[in-house]
Design a protein around this motif. Structure first.
Motif, PDB file in Angstrom:
ATOM      1  N   TYR A   6       0.815  -1.222   0.000  1.00  0.00           N
ATOM      2  CA  TYR A   6       0.000   0.000   0.000  1.00  0.00           C
ATOM      3  C   TYR A   6       0.847   1.271   0.000  1.00  0.00           C
ATOM      4  CZ  TYR A   6      -4.477  -2.339   0.641  1.00  0.00           C
ATOM      5  OH  TYR A   6      -5.597  -3.088   0.482  1.00  0.00           O
ATOM      6  N   GLY A   7       2.151   1.145   0.139  1.00  0.00           N
ATOM      7  CA  GLY A   7       3.023   2.306   0.020  1.00  0.00           C
ATOM      8  C   GLY A   7       3.615   2.824   1.318  1.00  0.00           C
ATOM      9  N   TYR A   8       3.399   2.136   2.409  1.00  0.00           N
ATOM     10  CA  TYR A   8       4.001   2.569   3.671  1.00  0.00           C
ATOM     11  C   TYR A   8       5.498   2.308   3.630  1.00  0.00           C
ATOM     12  CZ  TYR A   8      -0.612   3.035   5.785  1.00  0.00           C
ATOM     13  OH  TYR A   8      -1.886   3.419   6.085  1.00  0.00           O
ATOM     14  N   THR A   9       6.256   3.199   4.243  1.00  0.00           N
ATOM     15  CA  THR A   9       7.709   3.040   4.274  1.00  0.00           C
ATOM     16  C   THR A   9       8.098   2.055   5.370  1.00  0.00           C
ATOM     17  OG1 THR A   9       8.036   4.850   5.838  1.00  0.00           O
ATOM     18  CG2 THR A   9       8.023   5.418   3.483  1.00  0.00           C
ATOM     19  N   ASN A  10       9.341   1.599   5.303  1.00  0.00           N
ATOM     20  CA  ASN A  10       9.844   0.688   6.333  1.00  0.00           C
ATOM     21  C   ASN A  10       9.804   1.337   7.711  1.00  0.00           C
ATOM     22  OD1 ASN A  10      10.305  -1.309   4.488  1.00  0.00           O
ATOM     23  ND2 ASN A  10      12.491  -0.874   4.280  1.00  0.00           N
ATOM     24  N   PHE A  11      10.119   2.633   7.773  1.00  0.00           N
ATOM     25  CA  PHE A  11      10.115   3.343   9.052  1.00  0.00           C
ATOM     26  C   PHE A  11       8.703   3.411   9.628  1.00  0.00           C
ATOM     27  CE2 PHE A  11       9.809   7.264  11.565  1.00  0.00           C
ATOM     28  CZ  PHE A  11      10.771   6.980  12.527  1.00  0.00           C
ATOM     29  N   GLU A  12       7.715   3.692   8.801  1.00  0.00           N
ATOM     30  CA  GLU A  12       6.339   3.777   9.282  1.00  0.00           C
ATOM     31  C   GLU A  12       5.839   2.417   9.783  1.00  0.00           C
ATOM     32  OE1 GLU A  12       4.472   7.337   6.495  1.00  0.00           O
ATOM     33  OE2 GLU A  12       4.632   5.294   5.682  1.00  0.00           O
ATOM     34  N   ILE A  13       6.176   1.376   9.071  1.00  0.00           N
ATOM     35  CA  ILE A  13       5.793   0.031   9.505  1.00  0.00           C
ATOM     36  C   ILE A  13       6.492  -0.325  10.814  1.00  0.00           C
ATOM     37  CG2 ILE A  13       5.909  -2.421   8.910  1.00  0.00           C
ATOM     38  CD1 ILE A  13       5.647  -1.556   5.968  1.00  0.00           C
ATOM     39  N   SER A  14       7.768  -0.010  10.905  1.00  0.00           N
ATOM     40  CA  SER A  14       8.524  -0.298  12.124  1.00  0.00           C
ATOM     41  C   SER A  14       7.951   0.444  13.320  1.00  0.00           C
ATOM     42  CB  SER A  14       9.993   0.081  11.948  1.00  0.00           C
ATOM     43  OG  SER A  14      10.563  -0.623  10.886  1.00  0.00           O
ATOM     44  N   MET A  15       7.650   1.722  13.138  1.00  0.00           N
ATOM     45  CA  MET A  15       7.120   2.517  14.248  1.00  0.00           C
ATOM     46  C   MET A  15       5.748   2.010  14.689  1.00  0.00           C
ATOM     47  SD  MET A  15       9.507   4.341  15.191  1.00  0.00           S
ATOM     48  CE  MET A  15       8.598   5.116  16.493  1.00  0.00           C
ATOM     49  N   HIS A  16       4.945   1.542  13.744  1.00  0.00           N
ATOM     50  CA  HIS A  16       3.637   1.000  14.103  1.00  0.00           C
ATOM     51  C   HIS A  16       3.804  -0.181  15.056  1.00  0.00           C
ATOM     52  CE1 HIS A  16      -0.390  -0.656  13.800  1.00  0.00           C
ATOM     53  NE2 HIS A  16       0.142  -1.807  13.393  1.00  0.00           N
ATOM     54  N   TYR A  17       4.658  -1.118  14.713  1.00  0.00           N
ATOM     55  CA  TYR A  17       4.838  -2.301  15.547  1.00  0.00           C
ATOM     56  C   TYR A  17       5.583  -1.982  16.836  1.00  0.00           C
ATOM     57  CZ  TYR A  17       2.897  -5.204  11.908  1.00  0.00           C
ATOM     58  OH  TYR A  17       2.051  -5.766  10.999  1.00  0.00           O
ATOM     59  N   ILE A  18       6.500  -1.042  16.799  1.00  0.00           N
ATOM     60  CA  ILE A  18       7.217  -0.666  18.011  1.00  0.00           C
ATOM     61  C   ILE A  18       6.281   0.017  19.006  1.00  0.00           C
ATOM     62  CG2 ILE A  18       8.988   0.918  18.879  1.00  0.00           C
ATOM     63  CD1 ILE A  18      10.651   0.112  16.398  1.00  0.00           C
ATOM     64  N   ARG A  19       5.419   0.921  18.503  1.00  0.00           N
ATOM     65  CA  ARG A  19       4.444   1.565  19.400  1.00  0.00           C
ATOM     66  C   ARG A  19       3.496   0.535  19.995  1.00  0.00           C
ATOM     67  NH1 ARG A  19       4.369   6.049  15.554  1.00  0.00           N
ATOM     68  NH2 ARG A  19       2.768   4.915  14.413  1.00  0.00           N
ATOM     69  N   TYR A  20       3.058  -0.401  19.182  1.00  0.00           N
ATOM     70  CA  TYR A  20       2.167  -1.456  19.671  1.00  0.00           C
ATOM     71  C   TYR A  20       2.865  -2.289  20.748  1.00  0.00           C
ATOM     72  CZ  TYR A  20      -0.936  -5.484  19.603  1.00  0.00           C
ATOM     73  OH  TYR A  20      -1.774  -6.492  19.960  1.00  0.00           O
ATOM     74  N   ALA A  21       4.119  -2.651  20.532  1.00  0.00           N
ATOM     75  CA  ALA A  21       4.861  -3.447  21.517  1.00  0.00           C
ATOM     76  C   ALA A  21       5.065  -2.659  22.803  1.00  0.00           C
ATOM     77  CB  ALA A  21       6.205  -3.884  20.940  1.00  0.00           C
ATOM     78  N   CYS A  22       5.359  -1.369  22.689  1.00  0.00           N
ATOM     79  CA  CYS A  22       5.523  -0.540  23.895  1.00  0.00           C
ATOM     80  C   CYS A  22       4.214  -0.455  24.680  1.00  0.00           C
ATOM     81  CB  CYS A  22       6.021   0.854  23.526  1.00  0.00           C
ATOM     82  SG  CYS A  22       7.752   0.889  23.046  1.00  0.00           S
ATOM     83  N   LEU A  23       3.099  -0.327  23.969  1.00  0.00           N
ATOM     84  CA  LEU A  23       1.804  -0.274  24.629  1.00  0.00           C
ATOM     85  C   LEU A  23       1.524  -1.586  25.367  1.00  0.00           C
ATOM     86  CD1 LEU A  23      -0.875   1.287  25.060  1.00  0.00           C
ATOM     87  CD2 LEU A  23      -1.714   0.126  23.019  1.00  0.00           C
ATOM     88  N   VAL A  24       1.796  -2.699  24.713  1.00  0.00           N
ATOM     89  CA  VAL A  24       1.591  -3.997  25.358  1.00  0.00           C
ATOM     90  C   VAL A  24       2.510  -4.143  26.569  1.00  0.00           C
ATOM     91  CG1 VAL A  24       1.885  -6.491  25.031  1.00  0.00           C
ATOM     92  CG2 VAL A  24       0.723  -5.142  23.298  1.00  0.00           C
ATOM     93  N   GLY A  25       3.761  -3.717  26.448  1.00  0.00           N
ATOM     94  CA  GLY A  25       4.699  -3.790  27.570  1.00  0.00           C
ATOM     95  C   GLY A  25       4.266  -2.922  28.739  1.00  0.00           C
ATOM     96  N   LEU A  26       3.794  -1.714  28.468  1.00  0.00           N
ATOM     97  CA  LEU A  26       3.326  -0.834  29.543  1.00  0.00           C
ATOM     98  C   LEU A  26       2.076  -1.392  30.219  1.00  0.00           C
ATOM     99  CD1 LEU A  26       3.836   2.713  27.979  1.00  0.00           C
ATOM    100  CD2 LEU A  26       4.995   1.754  29.962  1.00  0.00           C
ATOM    101  N   ILE A  27       1.139  -1.870  29.425  1.00  0.00           N
ATOM    102  CA  ILE A  27      -0.077  -2.436  30.019  1.00  0.00           C
ATOM    103  C   ILE A  27       0.264  -3.669  30.849  1.00  0.00           C
ATOM    104  CG2 ILE A  27      -2.240  -3.623  29.474  1.00  0.00           C
ATOM    105  CD1 ILE A  27      -2.562  -1.667  27.129  1.00  0.00           C
ATOM    106  N   GLY A  28       1.128  -4.523  30.323  1.00  0.00           N
ATOM    107  CA  GLY A  28       1.537  -5.707  31.071  1.00  0.00           C
ATOM    108  C   GLY A  28       2.270  -5.358  32.354  1.00  0.00           C
ATOM    109  N   GLY A  29       3.158  -4.369  32.295  1.00  0.00           N
ATOM    110  CA  GLY A  29       3.879  -3.947  33.490  1.00  0.00           C
ATOM    111  C   GLY A  29       2.958  -3.351  34.540  1.00  0.00           C
ATOM    112  N   LEU A  30       2.021  -2.494  34.108  1.00  0.00           N
ATOM    113  CA  LEU A  30       1.063  -1.900  35.045  1.00  0.00           C
ATOM    114  C   LEU A  30       0.145  -2.957  35.652  1.00  0.00           C
ATOM    115  CD1 LEU A  30       0.036   1.427  33.265  1.00  0.00           C
ATOM    116  CD2 LEU A  30       1.218   1.176  35.445  1.00  0.00           C
TER     117      LEU A  30
END
Length: 176
Positions: A6-30
């Protein structure tokens, strides 16, 4: 692969998954910290009721909260970075293609026709999966063994405490 198509760059795809992983890590930690606080307060209540301590307070440690959040978020971030690094290097066409099936070599039991014919279809599937993924099967067996050990140790602790009380007050200290 679809996001790249669809035209997303590697950086945009990476940031999407990194933000998702950080959210999961924060929720799990809390969640882990909140449940740990709740269970800790309950355990202190049990100690106060059982041992009749005059003063025993449960204390909040903000540094432990920071440690819990940083460790869980760091682990989630590290695992996301490991996967994302390999995913962004693949072309969209290759990423959207289905993975080839595992090799279908014969298992050890298939060389023994008398035994193999007696097995049910479900057992054949289970045995084939176990032989094709030996590491996963080993970790599953190890997990079942350790969880059984935890249950047995819980029962052992209860039985041992009962035995020690019975031995102490019926055999050692027999005075009135």
């Amino acid at each position: 692969g679809l996001l790249k198509a669809y035209g997303y760059t590697n950086f945009e795809i990476s940031m999407h998954y990194i933000r998702y992983a950080c959210l999961v890590g924060l929720i799990g930690g809390l969640l882990g910290y909140v449940l740990g606080q709740w269970m800790g307060r309950g355990l202190i209540g049990v100690y106060v009721a059982y041992y009749t301590f005059p003063i025993l307070k449960y204390q909040f440690y903000p540094d432990l909260l920071l440690w819990a959040l940083s460790i869980s978020t760091g682990c989630a971030l590290l695992s996301a970075l490991t996967v994302v690094r390999s995913v962004v290097q693949i072309s969209p066409a290759t990423a959207m293609r289905d993975s080839p099936p595992r090799s279908a070599k014969r298992t050890v039991l298939e060389y023994i026709p008398a035994l193999w014919k007696r097995m049910s279809f479900t057992n054949k599937i289970i045995f084939r999966n176990m032989s094709r993924y030996p590491l996963r099967s080993s970790f599953t067996v190890l997990g079942v063994m350790l969880s059984t050990a935890i249950v047995i140790m819980g029962y052992y602790s209860s039985d041992a405490m009962g035995y020690m009380i019975q031995h102490q007050f019926e055999k050692v200290q027999r005075e009135d």
